[in-house]
Design a protein around this motif. Sequence first.
Motif, PDB file in Angstrom:
ATOM      1  N   PRO A 174      16.075 -13.545  28.233  1.00 59.89           N
ATOM      2  CA  PRO A 174      17.331 -12.777  28.284  1.00 59.89           C
ATOM      3  C   PRO A 174      18.381 -13.476  29.145  1.00 59.89           C
ATOM      4  O   PRO A 174      18.070 -14.038  30.194  1.00 59.89           O
ATOM      5  N   SER A 211      23.490 -11.726  23.320  1.00 55.64           N
ATOM      6  CA  SER A 211      23.256 -11.373  24.716  1.00 55.64           C
ATOM      7  C   SER A 211      24.519 -10.857  25.393  1.00 55.64           C
ATOM      8  O   SER A 211      24.495 -10.532  26.572  1.00 55.64           O
ATOM      9  N   LEU A 217      15.695 -13.008  22.496  1.00 56.29           N
ATOM     10  CA  LEU A 217      16.360 -12.094  23.428  1.00 56.29           C
ATOM     11  C   LEU A 217      15.381 -11.471  24.410  1.00 56.29           C
ATOM     12  O   LEU A 217      15.727 -11.213  25.560  1.00 56.29           O
ATOM     13  N   THR A 218      14.151 -11.194  23.962  1.00 59.52           N
ATOM     14  CA  THR A 218      13.171 -10.592  24.868  1.00 59.52           C
ATOM     15  C   THR A 218      12.477 -11.628  25.749  1.00 59.52           C
ATOM     16  O   THR A 218      12.139 -11.339  26.887  1.00 59.52           O
ATOM     17  N   ASN A 264      15.657 -14.207  16.570  1.00 62.49           N
ATOM     18  CA  ASN A 264      16.659 -13.795  17.559  1.00 62.49           C
ATOM     19  C   ASN A 264      16.135 -12.691  18.463  1.00 62.49           C
ATOM     20  O   ASN A 264      16.383 -12.705  19.670  1.00 62.49           O
ATOM     21  N   HIS A 300      22.170 -16.610  20.051  1.00 64.09           N
ATOM     22  CA  HIS A 300      21.550 -16.142  21.295  1.00 64.09           C
ATOM     23  C   HIS A 300      22.616 -15.746  22.308  1.00 64.09           C
ATOM     24  O   HIS A 300      22.520 -14.710  22.961  1.00 64.09           O
TER      25      HIS A 300
END
Length: 76
Positions: A27, A55, A23-24, A19, A51
């Motif tokens: 995004p 976010s 996210l990186t 995860n 995800h």
Amino acid sequence: STARPKGVMFSNRAICEHNMWQLTSDPLTGPYRRLLVAPMSTSAGTIPFLHTLLSGGTAFLEGKFDERHALHLITD
């Protein structure tokens, strides 16, 4: 297919690391909404769900997929 259920266990650490990577690397920005139709018992259901929520987005869960109802959720 053998018609027998197959499964793989993932550790909590592996899920958290995946995860964080997602996210990186991808995004989600802005007011993000996602319609989820895959069963939550599969990785195709849980990965997009996590995800979206991590976010800051909104996840819509659809039990029995109905295109007319899905279109209503997306446009509102």
